[in-house]
Design a protein around this motif. Sequence first.
Motif, PDB file in Angstrom:
ATOM      1  N   GLU A 171       0.825  -1.209   0.000  1.00  0.00           N
ATOM      2  CA  GLU A 171       0.000   0.000   0.000  1.00  0.00           C
ATOM      3  C   GLU A 171       0.860   1.260   0.000  1.00  0.00           C
ATOM      4  O   GLU A 171       0.474   2.284  -0.566  1.00  0.00           O
ATOM      5  CB  GLU A 171      -0.951  -0.006   1.203  1.00  0.00           C
ATOM      6  CG  GLU A 171      -2.128  -0.961   1.050  1.00  0.00           C
ATOM      7  CD  GLU A 171      -2.954  -0.683  -0.203  1.00  0.00           C
ATOM      8  OE1 GLU A 171      -3.282   0.507  -0.448  1.00  0.00           O
ATOM      9  OE2 GLU A 171      -3.263  -1.635  -0.944  1.00  0.00           O
ATOM     10  N   THR A 172       2.024   1.198   0.647  1.00  0.00           N
ATOM     11  CA  THR A 172       2.909   2.361   0.645  1.00  0.00           C
ATOM     12  C   THR A 172       3.586   2.522  -0.707  1.00  0.00           C
ATOM     13  O   THR A 172       3.726   3.647  -1.222  1.00  0.00           O
ATOM     14  CB  THR A 172       3.968   2.231   1.750  1.00  0.00           C
ATOM     15  OG1 THR A 172       3.335   1.949   2.998  1.00  0.00           O
ATOM     16  CG2 THR A 172       4.759   3.519   1.884  1.00  0.00           C
ATOM     17  N   LYS A 174       2.377   1.920  -3.511  1.00  0.00           N
ATOM     18  CA  LYS A 174       1.389   2.492  -4.433  1.00  0.00           C
ATOM     19  C   LYS A 174       1.307   4.009  -4.324  1.00  0.00           C
ATOM     20  O   LYS A 174       0.807   4.680  -5.236  1.00  0.00           O
ATOM     21  CB  LYS A 174       0.011   1.873  -4.171  1.00  0.00           C
ATOM     22  CG  LYS A 174      -0.091   0.409  -4.562  1.00  0.00           C
ATOM     23  CD  LYS A 174      -1.439  -0.176  -4.152  1.00  0.00           C
ATOM     24  CE  LYS A 174      -1.506  -1.665  -4.463  1.00  0.00           C
ATOM     25  NZ  LYS A 174      -2.789  -2.272  -4.012  1.00  0.00           N
ATOM     26  N   LYS A 175       1.802   4.556  -3.233  1.00  0.00           N
ATOM     27  CA  LYS A 175       1.769   6.008  -3.026  1.00  0.00           C
ATOM     28  C   LYS A 175       2.997   6.711  -3.609  1.00  0.00           C
ATOM     29  O   LYS A 175       3.104   7.934  -3.530  1.00  0.00           O
ATOM     30  CB  LYS A 175       1.671   6.315  -1.526  1.00  0.00           C
ATOM     31  CG  LYS A 175       0.404   5.785  -0.863  1.00  0.00           C
ATOM     32  CD  LYS A 175       0.451   6.014   0.646  1.00  0.00           C
ATOM     33  CE  LYS A 175      -0.777   5.407   1.323  1.00  0.00           C
ATOM     34  NZ  LYS A 175      -0.709   5.567   2.799  1.00  0.00           N
ATOM     35  N   THR A 176       3.920   5.937  -4.175  1.00  0.00           N
ATOM     36  CA  THR A 176       5.166   6.492  -4.696  1.00  0.00           C
ATOM     37  C   THR A 176       5.174   6.491  -6.226  1.00  0.00           C
ATOM     38  O   THR A 176       4.271   5.956  -6.865  1.00  0.00           O
ATOM     39  CB  THR A 176       6.375   5.677  -4.206  1.00  0.00           C
ATOM     40  OG1 THR A 176       6.396   4.408  -4.882  1.00  0.00           O
ATOM     41  CG2 THR A 176       6.319   5.444  -2.696  1.00  0.00           C
ATOM     42  N   HIS A 196       7.160   8.213   4.390  1.00  0.00           N
ATOM     43  CA  HIS A 196       5.877   7.582   4.687  1.00  0.00           C
ATOM     44  C   HIS A 196       5.841   6.808   6.001  1.00  0.00           C
ATOM     45  O   HIS A 196       4.755   6.514   6.509  1.00  0.00           O
ATOM     46  CB  HIS A 196       5.488   6.639   3.542  1.00  0.00           C
ATOM     47  CG  HIS A 196       5.090   7.354   2.296  1.00  0.00           C
ATOM     48  ND1 HIS A 196       3.820   7.840   2.084  1.00  0.00           N
ATOM     49  CD2 HIS A 196       5.805   7.687   1.187  1.00  0.00           C
ATOM     50  CE1 HIS A 196       3.759   8.418   0.895  1.00  0.00           C
ATOM     51  NE2 HIS A 196       4.955   8.347   0.329  1.00  0.00           N
TER      52      HIS A 196
END
Length: 219
Positions: A171-172, A174-176, A196
Motif C-alpha cells: 500500500e505504501t 502504491k503512493k510512490t 511515509h
Amino acid sequence: MNKFSDICVGVAVFNGDKTLKRTLESLKNQSFKNLQVIISDDCSNDKSIEIINEYLDICDNFKFFQNKKNIGMFANQKKIFSLSNSNYFAWVNQDDYKDVTFFEKCYAKLELNPNAVLASANTAVVDKNTNQIMHVNTIKSLDGIKEVDIRYKRLIKNFEDTIIYSLFRSETLKKTDLWININGSANKLIYELSLHGPFLNINEKLSYYYGMGLLNRPN
C-alpha cells in the motif's frame, strides 16, 4: 492480476543465465510459504528462459511473463509490481539471493509494526568476480525511527542502496512514483519511502547482493 498472496516477489530478468538459477533456488526454498514469485523476462537471448521453465515445472507459486519487446530495467521492475496482488512486495535481482528465512522474518517484523513501510536484513555485498564478501550493509541507525525529519537525516548520513531489496508494504509503494527512467531511480524511491513511515532492521545477514566493487568500476 495474480492470485492473492501475503508476499509477492518480483524478479526482472535480462540475460541472467549465469546467476539466475541461484536466485530462483533461494526463492523456491523460502520458509515463508504464502509467497508468489513473479518473473518478467525482457527479451533475453541467452539460456534464461530455459532456466525459468525448469522452475515453472516444479514451483506452483512461480508465475512467468515475457515482454514482447525490450522495455528496459526500470519499466520491467514497475511492470512486475503492477502484476502483484499482495500485502507485501519485494524486488530481487537476477544475480542476488536471500537466506531461506529472509521473508519469514521480515514479514513477522512488519506484522508487529503496522506503521512501518519496509523491513530489511543485513546485506552482504559480494564481489561478483571473486565471490568474496566486501562489506555488510545495515540500516540499524534507521531501525524504528518514527520522526520523519530524524529518519530522513539519518538516511542521508547512512545511505545504503541495497535498501531497495527490502520487503515493502504494498500500500505504501502504491503512493510512490516507483521506478522512473532516471539515473538513481532506486535511490529516489528509497528517499520517497522514508517520508511515509519507519524502516525496520533485522540484525542478521540474510541477504546477498552481488556487485563489482568501486575499484573495478569504470571511471
